[in-house]
Scaffold this active site. Sequence first.
Site, PDB file in Angstrom:
ATOM      1  N   GLU A 116       0.826  -1.218   0.000  1.00 44.56           N
ATOM      2  CA  GLU A 116       0.000   0.000   0.000  1.00 44.56           C
ATOM      3  C   GLU A 116       0.858   1.266   0.000  1.00 44.56           C
ATOM      4  O   GLU A 116       0.370   2.352   0.327  1.00 44.56           O
ATOM      5  CB  GLU A 116      -0.954   0.015   1.203  1.00 44.56           C
ATOM      6  N   HIS A 139      -2.798   2.231   8.489  1.00 41.40           N
ATOM      7  CA  HIS A 139      -3.914   1.475   7.917  1.00 41.40           C
ATOM      8  C   HIS A 139      -4.098   0.182   8.686  1.00 41.40           C
ATOM      9  O   HIS A 139      -3.115  -0.469   9.061  1.00 41.40           O
ATOM     10  CB  HIS A 139      -3.633   1.163   6.446  1.00 41.40           C
ATOM     11  N   HIS A 141      -7.443  -3.033   9.953  1.00 38.37           N
ATOM     12  CA  HIS A 141      -8.747  -3.655   9.698  1.00 38.37           C
ATOM     13  C   HIS A 141      -9.522  -3.830  11.013  1.00 38.37           C
ATOM     14  O   HIS A 141      -9.769  -4.967  11.432  1.00 38.37           O
ATOM     15  CB  HIS A 141      -8.546  -5.034   9.049  1.00 38.37           C
ATOM     16  N   GLU A 169     -17.280  11.598  22.993  1.00 34.54           N
ATOM     17  CA  GLU A 169     -15.985  12.158  22.600  1.00 34.54           C
ATOM     18  C   GLU A 169     -15.810  12.245  21.081  1.00 34.54           C
ATOM     19  O   GLU A 169     -14.932  12.966  20.602  1.00 34.54           O
ATOM     20  CB  GLU A 169     -14.853  11.314  23.190  1.00 34.54           C
ATOM     21  N   HIS A 210     -13.185  -2.995   3.864  1.00 36.89           N
ATOM     22  CA  HIS A 210     -11.774  -3.416   3.925  1.00 36.89           C
ATOM     23  C   HIS A 210     -11.121  -2.946   5.231  1.00 36.89           C
ATOM     24  O   HIS A 210     -10.593  -3.748   5.988  1.00 36.89           O
ATOM     25  CB  HIS A 210     -11.014  -2.879   2.701  1.00 36.89           C
TER      26      HIS A 210
END
Length: 270
Positions: A116, A139, A141, A169, A210
């Site tokens: 990525e 990044h 999941h 919050e 994703h």
Amino acid sequence: MQDILNAPFVREMGKTTANMYRLGWDERNGGNISMLLDEAEVAPYLDTAKVLRTIPTGFDAKMLAGRYLIVTGTGKYFKNVQDDPETNLGVLRVSSDGKNAELLWGYRDGGQFTSELPAHLMSHMTRLSIDPKHRVVMHCHPTNTLAMNFILPLNEKDVTHALWQMCSECIVVFPDGVGVLPWMVCGTNEIGEATAEKMKQFRLVIWGMHGIYAVGSSLDEAFGLIETVEKAAQVYMLIADKPRVNTIRDDELRQLAARFGVTYREDFLG
Ligand code: 2HA
Ligand code: ZN
């Protein structure tokens, strides 16, 4: 030269990836992180004139020419970073033409940076032009954030509003809301460009069904954004199939924003 295994940026990457793994956000080789480093941070630990390998990045990152980054490796498990940083991480410099990564340390088994990297480098370029303190792209999941993608319309207003309603919050931590991309093939320049485009408005971008991207001036900041979204998503998923008796109303969300003095996406309310 000092031992790079003691460098704060290596230690912090180890701690952060281990935390993310334990939270269940990074199964197997899921997830990737890159963090910009100053030459002065790197120089005590590395001979910056000694390039181990030059690896093409597949696109032009001219704006980042000469910049240093520490980046998780492709196919590597977050679970393993802390025990073997030199195999699972790499320190690289973007070449002067912006088209290559010059590896200075890491990926010891012959590996390379995350698949990525386009999304990371493009996001760094976008965020640096908005926020001079920007350093980190993360990044992963997270389970509930993902689950929520399957039962809510995949658009920024619905997703942000649902999250803001779940914890007081949220509107304070991410008043700019959450960007949302449809499901796309990952690892491509196309998803990288789409992500970077969203990063003009958002510090959080969901990759539909994703995962999520977050940016910040530190690993803690990016981590904290994802942690807050995931907590809200967890509450959402816990109550999704139950009758809702109470809610945090939009006028209450407005009061929160006023109390904490944040400029928020008013168009994501009501
Ligand atoms: O690095 O998460 O999106 C593995 C991934 C790809
Ligand atoms: Zn992913």
